[in-house]
Design a protein around this motif. Structure first.
Motif, PDB file in Angstrom:
ATOM      1  N   ARG A   1       5.537  -0.119   6.217  1.00  0.00           N
ATOM      2  CA  ARG A   1       4.709  -1.021   5.410  1.00  0.00           C
ATOM      3  C   ARG A   1       5.572  -1.981   4.594  1.00  0.00           C
ATOM      4  NH1 ARG A   1       0.363   3.538   3.682  1.00  0.00           N
ATOM      5  NH2 ARG A   1      -0.934   3.341   5.516  1.00  0.00           N
ATOM      6  N   LEU A   2       6.626  -1.464   3.982  1.00  0.00           N
ATOM      7  CA  LEU A   2       7.533  -2.325   3.216  1.00  0.00           C
ATOM      8  C   LEU A   2       8.185  -3.364   4.108  1.00  0.00           C
ATOM      9  CD1 LEU A   2       9.246   0.282   0.885  1.00  0.00           C
ATOM     10  CD2 LEU A   2       8.004  -1.748   0.130  1.00  0.00           C
TER      11      LEU A   2
ATOM     12  N   LYS B   1       5.937   5.827   7.189  1.00  0.00           N
ATOM     13  CA  LYS B   1       4.820   4.896   6.932  1.00  0.00           C
ATOM     14  C   LYS B   1       5.166   3.905   5.832  1.00  0.00           C
ATOM     15  CE  LYS B   1       1.019   7.776   8.503  1.00  0.00           C
ATOM     16  NZ  LYS B   1      -0.236   8.431   8.140  1.00  0.00           N
ATOM     17  N   LYS B   2       5.740   4.403   4.738  1.00  0.00           N
ATOM     18  CA  LYS B   2       6.100   3.504   3.643  1.00  0.00           C
ATOM     19  C   LYS B   2       7.171   2.518   4.080  1.00  0.00           C
ATOM     20  CE  LYS B   2       4.946   6.305  -0.355  1.00  0.00           C
ATOM     21  NZ  LYS B   2       5.449   6.957  -1.584  1.00  0.00           N
TER      22      LYS B   2
ATOM     23  N   GLU C   1      -2.107   4.239   9.409  1.00  0.00           N
ATOM     24  CA  GLU C   1      -2.476   5.309   8.482  1.00  0.00           C
ATOM     25  C   GLU C   1      -2.610   6.633   9.157  1.00  0.00           C
ATOM     26  OE1 GLU C   1      -5.553   4.443   5.637  1.00  0.00           O
ATOM     27  OE2 GLU C   1      -5.132   2.344   5.874  1.00  0.00           O
TER      28      GLU C   1
ATOM     29  N   ASP D   1       8.783   4.858  -6.238  1.00  0.00           N
ATOM     30  CA  ASP D   1       9.389   4.248  -5.055  1.00  0.00           C
ATOM     31  C   ASP D   1      10.131   2.960  -5.424  1.00  0.00           C
ATOM     32  OD1 ASP D   1       8.262   6.241  -3.424  1.00  0.00           O
ATOM     33  OD2 ASP D   1       6.437   5.065  -3.132  1.00  0.00           O
TER      34      ASP D   1
ATOM     35  N   LEU E   1      10.815   7.875   0.663  1.00  0.00           N
ATOM     36  CA  LEU E   1      10.206   6.860   1.526  1.00  0.00           C
ATOM     37  C   LEU E   1      10.113   7.414   2.946  1.00  0.00           C
ATOM     38  CD1 LEU E   1      11.870   3.497   0.455  1.00  0.00           C
ATOM     39  CD2 LEU E   1       9.738   4.505  -0.330  1.00  0.00           C
TER      40      LEU E   1
ATOM     41  N   ARG F   1       0.818  -1.210   0.000  1.00  0.00           N
ATOM     42  CA  ARG F   1       0.000   0.000   0.000  1.00  0.00           C
ATOM     43  C   ARG F   1       0.854   1.264   0.000  1.00  0.00           C
ATOM     44  NH1 ARG F   1      -5.087   0.993   3.914  1.00  0.00           N
ATOM     45  NH2 ARG F   1      -5.862   2.813   2.835  1.00  0.00           N
ATOM     46  N   SER F   2       0.541   2.182  -0.871  1.00  0.00           N
ATOM     47  CA  SER F   2       1.132   3.509  -1.056  1.00  0.00           C
ATOM     48  C   SER F   2       2.530   3.483  -1.692  1.00  0.00           C
ATOM     49  CB  SER F   2       1.154   4.313   0.253  1.00  0.00           C
ATOM     50  OG  SER F   2       2.196   3.887   1.101  1.00  0.00           O
ATOM     51  N   VAL F   3       3.029   2.319  -2.063  1.00  0.00           N
ATOM     52  CA  VAL F   3       4.323   2.251  -2.745  1.00  0.00           C
ATOM     53  C   VAL F   3       4.048   2.298  -4.246  1.00  0.00           C
ATOM     54  CG1 VAL F   3       6.387   0.860  -3.154  1.00  0.00           C
ATOM     55  CG2 VAL F   3       5.390   0.975  -0.872  1.00  0.00           C
ATOM     56  N   ASN F   4       4.614   3.309  -4.914  1.00  0.00           N
ATOM     57  CA  ASN F   4       4.337   3.514  -6.331  1.00  0.00           C
ATOM     58  C   ASN F   4       5.554   3.163  -7.190  1.00  0.00           C
ATOM     59  OD1 ASN F   4       6.099   5.789  -6.243  1.00  0.00           O
ATOM     60  ND2 ASN F   4       4.418   7.037  -5.465  1.00  0.00           N
TER      61      ASN F   4
ATOM     62  N   GLN G   1      -1.109  -2.494   9.369  1.00  0.00           N
ATOM     63  CA  GLN G   1      -0.949  -1.510   8.313  1.00  0.00           C
ATOM     64  C   GLN G   1      -2.097  -0.511   8.328  1.00  0.00           C
ATOM     65  OE1 GLN G   1      -0.551  -3.721   4.683  1.00  0.00           O
ATOM     66  NE2 GLN G   1       1.619  -4.101   5.007  1.00  0.00           N
TER      67      GLN G   1
END
Length: 82
Positions: free
Chosen positions: A46-47, A42-43, A82, A11, A39, A5-8, A78
């Motif tokens: 999550r990673l 939060k990212k 948020e 990234d 990064l 989630r939220s990793v594009n 996760q």
């Protein structure tokens, strides 16, 4: 990596250029991940959680083959972050 989630794509490109291989990314510490531009905390969390989460096998109804899903506790953690 893009499934986290939220990793594009930006990234994932950043991670690939900084670490050079998927193995290196997966074995990176939180601190090492945090050094990558773009990064945030939060990212990174999550990673790191996705890389180190235990996976539980669940058989699919159609084929009887196993699919792998992260445990509910990791997904809940996760959501709380948020």
């Amino acid at each position: 990596l893009g499934c986290v989630r939220s990793v594009n794509k930006t990234d994932t490109t950043t991670l690939a250029s900084n670490f050079g291989s998927l193995k290196a990314i997966l074995s990176a510490s939180r601190e090492e991940l945090a050094l990558c531009p773009g990064l945030g905390d939060k990212k990174v969390e999550r990673l790191y959680s996705a890389f180190h989460a235990p996976f539980a096998g669940a058989q699919t109804k159609k084929s009887g083959a196993q699919s792998w899903k992260p445990q509910k506790a990791v997904l809940a953690a996760q959501e709380e972050g948020e």
